[in-house]
Design a protein around this motif. Structure first.
Motif, short mmCIF file in Angstrom:
data_model
loop_
_atom_site.label_atom_id
_atom_site.label_comp_id
_atom_site.label_asym_id
_atom_site.label_seq_id
_atom_site.Cartn_x
_atom_site.Cartn_y
_atom_site.Cartn_z
N ASN A 2 0.84 -1.21 0.00
CA ASN A 2 0.00 0.00 0.00
C ASN A 2 0.87 1.25 0.00
OD1 ASN A 2 -2.37 -1.48 -0.05
ND2 ASN A 2 -2.63 -1.44 2.17
N LEU A 3 1.90 1.23 0.83
CA LEU A 3 2.82 2.37 0.89
C LEU A 3 3.57 2.53 -0.43
CD1 LEU A 3 3.49 4.43 3.05
CD2 LEU A 3 5.31 2.93 3.85
N ALA A 4 3.99 1.41 -0.99
CA ALA A 4 4.69 1.44 -2.28
C ALA A 4 3.78 2.06 -3.35
CB ALA A 4 5.10 0.03 -2.69
N ASP A 5 2.53 1.61 -3.40
CA ASP A 5 1.59 2.14 -4.39
C ASP A 5 1.38 3.63 -4.20
OD1 ASP A 5 1.36 -0.45 -5.38
OD2 ASP A 5 -0.60 -0.81 -4.44
N GLU A 6 1.27 4.07 -2.95
CA GLU A 6 1.07 5.49 -2.68
C GLU A 6 2.26 6.33 -3.14
OE1 GLU A 6 0.05 8.53 1.01
OE2 GLU A 6 0.40 6.42 1.46
N LEU A 7 3.48 5.86 -2.86
CA LEU A 7 4.67 6.60 -3.28
C LEU A 7 4.78 6.67 -4.79
CD1 LEU A 7 7.11 5.21 -0.58
CD2 LEU A 7 6.51 7.63 -0.89
N VAL A 8 4.51 5.58 -5.47
CA VAL A 8 4.57 5.56 -6.93
C VAL A 8 3.50 6.50 -7.50
CG1 VAL A 8 4.22 4.13 -8.99
CG2 VAL A 8 5.67 3.31 -7.12
N MET A 9 2.34 6.54 -6.88
CA MET A 9 1.28 7.45 -7.34
C MET A 9 1.71 8.91 -7.16
SD MET A 9 -1.56 7.88 -8.83
CE MET A 9 -2.16 6.22 -8.90
N MET A 10 2.40 9.22 -6.07
CA MET A 10 2.90 10.57 -5.84
C MET A 10 3.87 10.97 -6.96
SD MET A 10 3.35 10.20 -1.71
CE MET A 10 4.25 11.68 -1.36
N ARG A 11 4.77 10.07 -7.30
CA ARG A 11 5.72 10.34 -8.39
C ARG A 11 5.00 10.49 -9.71
NH1 ARG A 11 9.57 5.66 -10.01
NH2 ARG A 11 7.59 4.93 -10.78
N THR A 12 4.04 9.62 -9.97
CA THR A 12 3.29 9.67 -11.23
C THR A 12 2.57 11.01 -11.36
OG1 THR A 12 3.01 7.27 -11.20
CG2 THR A 12 1.46 8.54 -12.57
N GLU A 13 1.94 11.47 -10.31
CA GLU A 13 1.22 12.74 -10.35
C GLU A 13 2.20 13.91 -10.54
OE1 GLU A 13 -1.78 15.53 -10.47
OE2 GLU A 13 -1.78 13.37 -10.85
N ASP A 14 3.36 13.85 -9.88
CA ASP A 14 4.40 14.87 -10.03
C ASP A 14 4.81 14.98 -11.50
OD1 ASP A 14 7.41 15.46 -10.37
OD2 ASP A 14 7.11 16.13 -8.30
#
Length: 181
Positions: A4-16
């Motif tokens: 879950n944490l991994a997915d959240e971090l990747v989503m943050m990068r994707t949005e950036d």
């Protein structure tokens, strides 16, 4: 691994990266000032990363996997509104590198970013400015005679090779502009 944490971090990068591309495509970037939408997203992501670090420590490969660990690095690399936080993360990344929990290049880029933002010479030669003709040139480097040794220790190519890569990217960018005009 905390998926879950991994997915959240990747989503943050994707949005950036999505917002960055959107602002480039619309012509709003590059600009003389820090774009307000980019700044807001960077600050939001940094705030969440602080919470993650508070709960779990630095999110390295053992906690979130390689891609999410890179995403966490990108979030802090873009936290330019909070240089104190960036500086704290340099130490966390140094510890993670020592544990072989993140790649060494991550600490090189972040440490150089922190140093150049504070007006100090960089140590690894990862941060580039542009010269009067718009070509990439490294910001000043402390003890530049041995920079390639430091870069090699962290798995980076030589400063000369990196500058050539950056110059080639700029050549391609200019050629694309010429084609669209």
């Amino acid at each position: 691994m905390n998926q879950n944490l991994a997915d959240e971090l990747v989503m943050m990068r994707t949005e950036d990266q999505r917002l960055l591309q959107q602002l480039f495509d619309s012509g709003e970037l590059p600009s003389e000032s820090y774009h307000s939408r980019m700044k807001a997203l960077h600050e939001q992501n940094a705030s969440r990363l602080k919470e993650i670090i508070g709960a779990h420590g630095w999110p390295g490969v053992s906690l979130v996997g390689e891609e999410a660990a890179k995403a966490a690095w990108l979030v802090v690399q873009h936290s330019v509104s909070d240089p104190e936080f960036m500086g704290e993360c340099v130490s966390l990344l140094e510890d993670a590198v020592a544990r072989e929990d993140v790649a060494g290049w991550q600490v090189a880029f972040l440490q150089d970013r922190v140093r150049t933002l504070s007006g100090k010479p960089q140590y690894y030669g990862t941060q580039f400015d542009i010269d009067e003709n718009g070509w990439p040139t490294p910001f000043p480097i402390e003890d530049s005679a041995t920079v390639n040794e430091r870069r090699a220790r962290l798995g980076l190519n030589s400063i000369e090779e990196r500058q050539e890569q950056m110059t080639e990217q700029e050549r391609k960018r200019r050629a694309n502009i010429e084609q669209t005009n």
